[in-house]
Design an enzyme around this catalytic site. Structure first.
Site, mmCIF file in Angstrom:
data_model
loop_
_atom_site.group_PDB
_atom_site.id
_atom_site.type_symbol
_atom_site.label_atom_id
_atom_site.label_comp_id
_atom_site.label_asym_id
_atom_site.label_seq_id
_atom_site.Cartn_x
_atom_site.Cartn_y
_atom_site.Cartn_z
ATOM 1 N N HIS A 1 0.986 -1.121 0.186
ATOM 2 C CA HIS A 1 0.029 -0.054 0.061
ATOM 3 C C HIS A 1 0.886 1.265 0.119
ATOM 4 C CE1 HIS A 1 -3.205 -2.750 1.136
ATOM 5 N NE2 HIS A 1 -4.229 -1.671 0.740
ATOM 6 N N LYS B 1 -0.319 4.727 4.456
ATOM 7 C CA LYS B 1 -1.314 3.877 5.385
ATOM 8 C C LYS B 1 -0.641 3.546 6.919
ATOM 9 C CE LYS B 1 -3.812 -0.490 4.880
ATOM 10 N NZ LYS B 1 -4.844 0.139 5.175
#
Ligand code: NAD
Length: 271
Positions: A158, A162
């Site tokens: 990600h 995040k």
């Protein structure tokens, strides 16, 4: 003729919140009934549509969660665990559906959602996309077909912003694999390997986390056997897929009995 569904957006200035405002405004059969932000947010009073880049929709951002929930048929929430848990409580009192996309919920937050689902429709999914919902179903199926000779590892990547790891989707895939093997993920989960780890424990389900750049969300479930490997992958190219899934869930919630539902139920992937 059925009235448009009124959908409220929590955290409307956030990355997912803006995407949801855009999607709700574009979809047929629904409209944005309200939009909120945290009380210290500089965008309070600004129009939610303008913030989302689609022009004025006549919905100013407020810091009034009760008003948002009471004025909506369904509320979409991609914020933080404590905020989502408190909105579940408000939705329970008002009988408003909650589409909860926030990840990283503790057991206590999960219990709050479960309690709220006695009086309201709660749709909860760590990943609201059609593709990942299918990946979850496939992972459970494949894990159930292969024995312990195939080691299961889940790799995710990600963007650098995040804050939780492994991703909620990766953990969901782990749950699906564990369900396929008829074991509990908590008994076989391995989220860290560092230093002299010794050989892999048979039956464990491992997780590897990568973070960087602007990656929206990549997930691969690896089934590694002797001399062969099966990989099931999903790559998200845009956050719009999550927002579209959330709007789909909101529209689906109309007329449903109170309960805690997954995206599998929304998409008809479960019996
Ligand atoms: P973000 O930080 O960009 O947005 C969150 C927003 O919530 C912020 O604007 C913040 O100010 C706002 N907020 C905080 N407290 C609030 C309150 N009390 N009332 C109203 N608004 C409040 O984060 P993001 O990237 O949009 O992600 C949000 C969550 O959604 C994360 O948990 C993420 O992991 C999750 N997520 C889930 C999916 C899915 O498909 N389920 C997809 C993407 C992201």
């Amino acid at each position: 003729m059925v009235d448009d569904m009124k959908i409220g957006i929590v955290g409307a200035a956030g990355r997912m919140g803006q995407m949801c405002v855009r999607q709700v405004a574009e979809w047929q059969g629904c409209s944005v009934s309200g939009a909120t932000e945290v009380s210290s947010h500089k965008a309070l009073g600004h129009d939610a549509g303008e913030l989302a880049g689609i022009g004025n929709i006549g919905v100013p951002l407020t810091a009034d969660p009760e008003g948002l929930v009471e004025g909506a048929d369904a509320v979409i929430d991609f914020t933080s665990p404590a905020v989502t848990a408190s909105h579940a409580h408000l939705c329970m009192r008002a009988g408003t559906a909650l589409i909860a996309g926030t990840t990283g919920l503790s057991d206590e937050h999960e219990a709050g959602l479960l309690e709220a689902s006695a009086k309201a429709v709660i749709v909860r999914a760590p990943n609201m996309s059609v593709g990942v919902t299918l990946l979850l179903a496939l992972t459970e199926r494949v894990a159930g077909m292969l024995d312990d000779e195939f080691d299961i590892e889940i790799v995710e990547m990600h963007h650098r912003h995040k804050v939780d790891a492994p991703s909620g989707t990766a953990l969901g895939l782990g749950e699906a694999a564990a369900a396929g093997r008829a074991v509990r993920l908590s008994d076989v989960k391995k989220t860290k390997r560092d230093g002299h780890t010794g050989p892999r424990t048979p039956g464990e389900i491992g997780f590897a986390t990568l973070r960087g750049g602007d990656v929206v969300g990549d997930h691969t479930v690896v089934f590694s056997g002797a001399g062969e490997r099966i990989e099931l992958s999903h790559k998200a190219a845009s956050r719009a897929i999550f927002a579209a899934g959330a709007v789909r869930a909101a529209l689906w919630s109309r007329g449903k009995s109170p309960g805690l539902y997954s995206m599998k139920a929304v998409l008809g992937f479960e019996d």
